[in-house]
Structure formats: structure tokens, C-alpha cells
Scaffold this motif. Structure first.
Motif, PDB file in Angstrom:
ATOM      1  N   ASN A  70      38.868  21.938  -7.491  1.00 46.12           N
ATOM      2  CA  ASN A  70      39.681  22.585  -7.688  1.00 46.12           C
ATOM      3  C   ASN A  70      39.837  24.270  -7.455  1.00 46.12           C
ATOM      4  O   ASN A  70      41.019  24.817  -6.965  1.00 46.12           O
ATOM      5  CB  ASN A  70      40.267  22.677  -9.418  1.00 46.12           C
ATOM      6  N   ILE A  71      38.645  24.970  -7.698  1.00 44.80           N
ATOM      7  CA  ILE A  71      38.568  26.191  -7.146  1.00 44.80           C
ATOM      8  C   ILE A  71      38.959  26.625  -5.846  1.00 44.80           C
ATOM      9  O   ILE A  71      39.286  27.599  -5.411  1.00 44.80           O
ATOM     10  CB  ILE A  71      37.167  26.928  -7.640  1.00 44.80           C
TER      11      ILE A  71
ATOM     12  N   LEU B  18      42.251  28.857  -4.647  1.00 44.12           N
ATOM     13  CA  LEU B  18      42.214  30.173  -4.071  1.00 44.12           C
ATOM     14  C   LEU B  18      42.824  30.103  -2.893  1.00 44.12           C
ATOM     15  O   LEU B  18      43.441  30.861  -2.187  1.00 44.12           O
ATOM     16  CB  LEU B  18      40.859  30.801  -3.882  1.00 44.12           C
ATOM     17  N   PHE B  19      42.488  28.849  -1.941  1.00 42.90           N
ATOM     18  CA  PHE B  19      43.073  28.500  -0.867  1.00 42.90           C
ATOM     19  C   PHE B  19      44.485  28.643  -0.621  1.00 42.90           C
ATOM     20  O   PHE B  19      45.129  29.283  -0.032  1.00 42.90           O
ATOM     21  CB  PHE B  19      42.411  27.226  -0.176  1.00 42.90           C
ATOM     22  N   GLY B  20      45.140  27.833  -1.547  1.00 42.88           N
ATOM     23  CA  GLY B  20      46.528  27.877  -1.625  1.00 42.88           C
ATOM     24  C   GLY B  20      47.073  29.013  -2.095  1.00 42.88           C
ATOM     25  O   GLY B  20      48.292  29.653  -1.568  1.00 42.88           O
ATOM     26  N   GLY B  21      46.396  29.800  -3.186  1.00 43.88           N
ATOM     27  CA  GLY B  21      47.249  30.977  -3.538  1.00 43.88           C
ATOM     28  C   GLY B  21      47.020  32.169  -2.936  1.00 43.88           C
ATOM     29  O   GLY B  21      47.933  33.081  -2.920  1.00 43.88           O
ATOM     30  N   LEU B  22      46.126  32.367  -1.877  1.00 38.18           N
ATOM     31  CA  LEU B  22      45.975  33.515  -0.810  1.00 38.18           C
ATOM     32  C   LEU B  22      46.440  33.000   0.337  1.00 38.18           C
ATOM     33  O   LEU B  22      46.389  33.955   1.202  1.00 38.18           O
ATOM     34  CB  LEU B  22      44.540  33.915  -1.107  1.00 38.18           C
ATOM     35  N   LEU B  23      46.936  32.062   0.667  1.00 36.38           N
ATOM     36  CA  LEU B  23      47.247  31.721   2.101  1.00 36.38           C
ATOM     37  C   LEU B  23      48.390  32.686   2.481  1.00 36.38           C
ATOM     38  O   LEU B  23      48.353  33.280   3.771  1.00 36.38           O
ATOM     39  CB  LEU B  23      47.831  30.454   2.174  1.00 36.38           C
TER      40      LEU B  23
ATOM     41  N   ARG C  21      32.004  28.137  -3.731  1.00 36.97           N
ATOM     42  CA  ARG C  21      33.287  27.314  -3.176  1.00 36.97           C
ATOM     43  C   ARG C  21      34.413  28.471  -3.533  1.00 36.97           C
ATOM     44  O   ARG C  21      35.430  28.161  -2.591  1.00 36.97           O
ATOM     45  CB  ARG C  21      33.697  26.099  -4.132  1.00 36.97           C
ATOM     46  N   ALA C  22      34.629  29.044  -4.539  1.00 35.38           N
ATOM     47  CA  ALA C  22      35.727  30.111  -4.439  1.00 35.38           C
ATOM     48  C   ALA C  22      35.582  30.917  -2.997  1.00 35.38           C
ATOM     49  O   ALA C  22      36.915  31.244  -2.590  1.00 35.38           O
ATOM     50  CB  ALA C  22      35.280  30.876  -5.514  1.00 35.38           C
TER      51      ALA C  22
END
Length: 497
Positions: free
Chosen positions: A75-76, A80-85, A128-129
Motif C-alpha cells: 500500500n505505501i 506515494l506512487f499514485g499521490g505524487l505522480l 518502500r515509501a
């Protein structure tokens, strides 16, 4: 800074060579080596989105990972992948695509090294973050490099064919790698990224700077960046935690409410900004909207299968992690074999027919999955499912970026790419959350009525797969309506409004 002012500022410098530059780029054979470099970068990103799916028991035993911690290993990264794209995509337009690509790659490689060295839950989740943050910079920069490197529409569709198939191959190979390494040392699931990252960085330094001219602009939309990033992070957080807290829990609803507020403020800011993080004019392009929806729906269908099927294979059929990974081999082979064919076919029949054909194959996947038996042989169940899955993914994953970037300009290539990538990550998170919720609800009902654990799981999986039918119906509508009018790449008949 507006598009018009940017063009006016650049016009004197570009005036002597507007007709020759595209021809030179099209004739440069290094563009195909750039594609190889970009594909390997996208490959390791896709692998790390699925590699932990079959490594749960090993991680829990090795570093005493808790059950919530195991969920957050996936999930993490997605959060962060999706939120910061979106922010990463705009920065690639501002700071330069090559700079963002190399910066993201170096950070991703170092985070992979750190993940393999982790000896506690906190260390692994932190690594992972950082991987998710790095991927948010690396992935949109990769796609925007392809958009600006391949100026010929037919060649661009071939490049997208490779790039799109790499996403599916990476996701399926990730399960194979996770299964294989899970039988030995789980740390190599992350360490394998290190030598690949070094080689890709060397290739990017040697090739990308010669093939891609970066556009450097001022970044002034600070409020837009903060509200967009915060809104997307809360949106993805609400989605990925809904499977454990429930869709009506205060934490889930609070996350969605916060996301709505921040994203609403973001839209107001963007409508007034002279240099918007996300130019709202992009949403007036049906190609962008249809491509983003296609990415969302394909990912919302794809990732639940990669997540749920291993549960059946290991908990019901008794597969080992390695055998579970190898069960997806027809998907990987299908993607690799059909990708060259699909890249040629999209130039002849157009992305609409390609996308609808892919959706038809995915409908066959659901037909097999819904009939999931309590006991089945590999030949009768997993072989047809994984083969149809590979065929469906390759046609959908090639068609969507062709459509989504059809109207992309030099100025907004990174932002358009980020929007497509963000749609993929949010779709993946949404699809898994909905499927797991349906699975858990049905399993709870079955167990309270005396069913065995295996029977409850199979019945729960059937309900979860039925839920994916909604994604298929929406994909058909998107293909029929959103992809309408785009005959083939470069066609003079293309008229989209």
C-alpha cells in the motif's frame, strides 16, 4: 507562464529549424536504444508493484512483519506512487525529462538497496515509501521521453507497444520473481533492481540527452502542487485502507472528504494560475480523458487478478510460491509474443478496435475466473485464464497510451504522461480495494454459516470476480464513445473534439 508566451519566447531560436528537426529525430537510430533504456526502467517499476504478492509468509517470518505491515508493504508504494505522480510529471516538464529520469532512477535504486538491507518492519516500509516517491518521478519522465523522442505517429505507436507490454510483463514477471526468490532469500527481490538501475542510468546518460531536448520553465504553482499532491495522497489512502477499515469507516470517509476538498481547491487554483501544474485545457481533449479512463479501468481489472489468484493457488490448490509465480508464465509469454503484432495492428485498425478486442479477451478471463472451482487442474483453469489475460492486456495497454498522448505537446508531455500514470495507479488501488472488500464480506458470511476456509475463499473469489464485470462494462463504453474518431496513428481522418 502561458503556452502562448512560451511559444513566443522560443520562436526566434526555433525559427531556422522547424521543418528539419523532426526529420533528424526520426532518422536517428539511437531512438530505439532510448526505448530499450526506458523500457528497462519501466520494467523494474512494474515488477516492484507485484513482487511482494507471493512473498508474504517469507517477509513475516524473516523480519517479523505484522499482518497490517504486510499490507502496507504494497500500500505505501502505491500510495506515494499514485499521490505524487502529477507533481512528478510537471517537474519533468519544468526541470527537464532527463534530469527527472536520472534523479528518480538513482533514488529508486538506492531505495531498493535499502529495502533488501532492512531488518525491521519500519526499515522496510520506509524503503518502500522512498521507492514509491522515486517511481512517481521516474515513470512520467519515462513516458514523456517516449512522447518527445518518437515524433512519427506510426513509430510512436510501436514504441508504446513495447512500453505498454512492459507494464503487463513486469507485473506478471514480478510474481514469478517473488515466487522464485521467496524460496531462497527474499532480499534479492529488491537487490535485483540495483545492477539493472546502474545499467539503465549509464544508458540514459549516454543516449537520452542526445535524443531529447528538455524544456525548462519556471515552477510557480506552489499552491497547486500542494493541493494536488495532498488530495491525491488522501484519495489513494482512502482507497487502499478501505479493504481493512471498510468503505463507511470514519477514517475512510474522512480521507475521501479531505481529498474532495483539496482537489476542489486545486481545480480553482489551476483555473486562475498563469503556470498551472495541470492545465485544465487537457480535460477538454477527449483523447486525454479517454486514455486516462482506459488506463484506470485496465489497471482496476489487472491488479486484482494478480493479487487474488495467488490466494487461490497457494491456499486452495497448495502451490508453492515458485509454482504460483510460474503459473503466470502464459501471461508473460502472451504479452511478449503479441506485443510486436499489436504494435503493427494498431496502425492498421486503430486504437479503438484494439482496445475493444483487448476488452473482449478480458471478458473471457472473467468468464473463466467466475467459474473458479474448489479443485481444478492447471490445464482446465489457470492455463486458459493466464493465456487470455496476456492477450487482453497487450491490446489494452498498447491502445490507451496511443490515445492518451495523441494530442500531447512538447510543453505538456510530462503532465499528460503523469495523468495517465496516475490513472493507472489509482485504478490499481481502487480495483484491489473493491475486490478485497467483496472477498472479505463474502468469506465472513460463508464462515459464519459453517463453510470451510477453502470453500469460503473460493465463494468469496467468485463474488470478487463478478465485481470486475463492472470494469469491463465501463471499458466497453469508454472504447465505443471515448475512442471514437481516432482511425489510426497519424491518420488525417482523426477528428476528436
Amino acid at each position: 507562464m502561458t503556452t502562448e508566451s512560451t511559444e513566443a519566447r522560443l520562436a526566434p531560436a526555433e525559427a531556422p529549424v522547424p521543418q528539419t528537426a523532426p526529420a533528424v529525430a526520426a532518422a536517428d537510430p539511437r531512438r530505439w536504444w532510448v526505448l530499450v533504456v526506458i523500457s528497462f526502467a519501466q520494467f523494474i517499476i512494474a515488477i516492484d508493484a507485484s513482487v511482494v504478492n507471493v512473498m508474504g509468509p517469507q517477509l513475516q517470518h524473516a523480519i517479523h512483519l505484522s499482518t497490517p505491515g504486510l499490507q502496507w508493504v504494497m500500500n505505501i508504494y502505491v500510495l506515494l506512487f499514485g499521490g505524487l505522480l502529477l507533481l512528478g510529471g510537471r517537474l519533468s516538464d519544468v526541470a527537464g525529462r532527463k534530469q527527472m529520469f536520472l534523479g528518480g532512477l538513482v533514488l529508486f535504486t538506492l531505495a531498493s538497496l535499502a529495502a533488501g538491507l532492512a531488518h525491521s518492519e519500519g526499515q522496510l516500509l520506509t524503503a518502500r515509501a522512498v521507492q514509491g516517491i522515486a517511481a512517481a518521478a521516474l515513470s512520467p519522465a519515462s513516458l514523456s521521453i517516449l512522447v518527445t523522442t518518437f515524433t512519427d505517429p506510426e513509430e510512436r505507436s510501436k514504441a508504446f507497444g513495447v512500453w505498454g507490454s512492459v507494464i503487463g510483463v513486469g507485473a506478471s514477471v514480478g510474481t514469478i520473481i517473488g515466487g522464485a526468490i521467496g524460496n531462497s532469500d527474499w532480499r534479492w527481490a529488491f537487490w535485483i533492481n540495483v545492477p539493472v538501475g546502474v545499467l539503465v542510468a549509464a544508458g540514459a546518460i549516454a543516449l537520452v540527452g542526445r535524443s531529447v531536448r528538455n524544456t525548462v520553465r519556471e515552477a510557480t504553482d506552489t499552491l497547486g502542487a500542494l493541493t494536488a499532491t495532498g488530495g491525491l495522497v488522501l484519495l489513494v489512502y482512502g482507497i487502499v485502507t478501505s479493504s481493512t477499515h471498510g468503505w463507511t469507516a470514519g477514517q475512510t470517509l474522512g480521507s475521501f472528504a479531505g481529498a474532495v476538498v483539496l482537489l476542489s481547491v486545486f481545480l480553482v487554483v489551476e483555473s486562475r494560475s498563469a503556470a498551472p501544474l495541470l492545465p485544465l485545457r487537457l480535460f477538454r481533449s477527449r483523447t486525454v480523458v479517454a486514455g486516462a479512463l482506459g488506463e484506470f479501468l485496465t489497471a482496476a481489472f489487472m491488479m486484482p487478478l494478480f493479487f487474488l489468484i495467488p490466494l487461490y493457488l497457494q491456499d486452495v490448490s497448495g502451490y508453492s510460491p515458485l509454482r504460483t509465480g510460474l503459473a503466470w508464465l502464459p501471461t508473460s509469454v502472451g504479452l511478449m509474443v503479441l506485443a510486436p503484432v499489436a504494435s503493427q495492428l494498431v496502425n492498421k485498425v486503430g486504437p479503438r478496435a484494439m482496445y475493444l478486442l483487448g476488452t473482449a479477451f478480458l471478458a473471457g478471463v472473467i468468464g473463466v475466473a467466475i467459474g473458479i472451482p474448489l479443485h481444478a487442474s492447471y490445464v482446465s483453469f489457470m492455463l486458459p485464464l493466464s493465456a487470455l489475460f496476456g492477450a487482453g492486456l497487450v491490446f489494452c495497454l498498447i491502445a490507451t497510451p496511443v490515445v492518451g498522448t495523441a494530442d500531447a505537446t512538447e510543453e505538456d508531455a510530462g503532465t499528460t504522461s503523469a495523468l495517465l500514470n496516475a490513472s493507472t495507479q489509482i485504478g490499481a488501488a481502487f480495483g484491489i480495494a473493491v475486490s478485497v472488500t467483496l472477498l472479505n464480506n463474502r468469506m465472513t458470511h460463508e464462515l459464519t454459516h459453517g463453510a470451510s476456509a477453502q470453500t469460503a475463499l473460493v465463494h468469496g473469489l467468485r463474488v470478487a470476480f463478478i465485481g470486475l464485470v463492472v470494469m469491463l462494462v465501463l471499458s466497453i463504453v469508454n472504447g465505443l464513445v471515448g475512442f471514437r474518431g481516432l482511425k489510426r496513428p497519424g491518420s488525417a481522418e482523426r477528428k476528436l473534439s
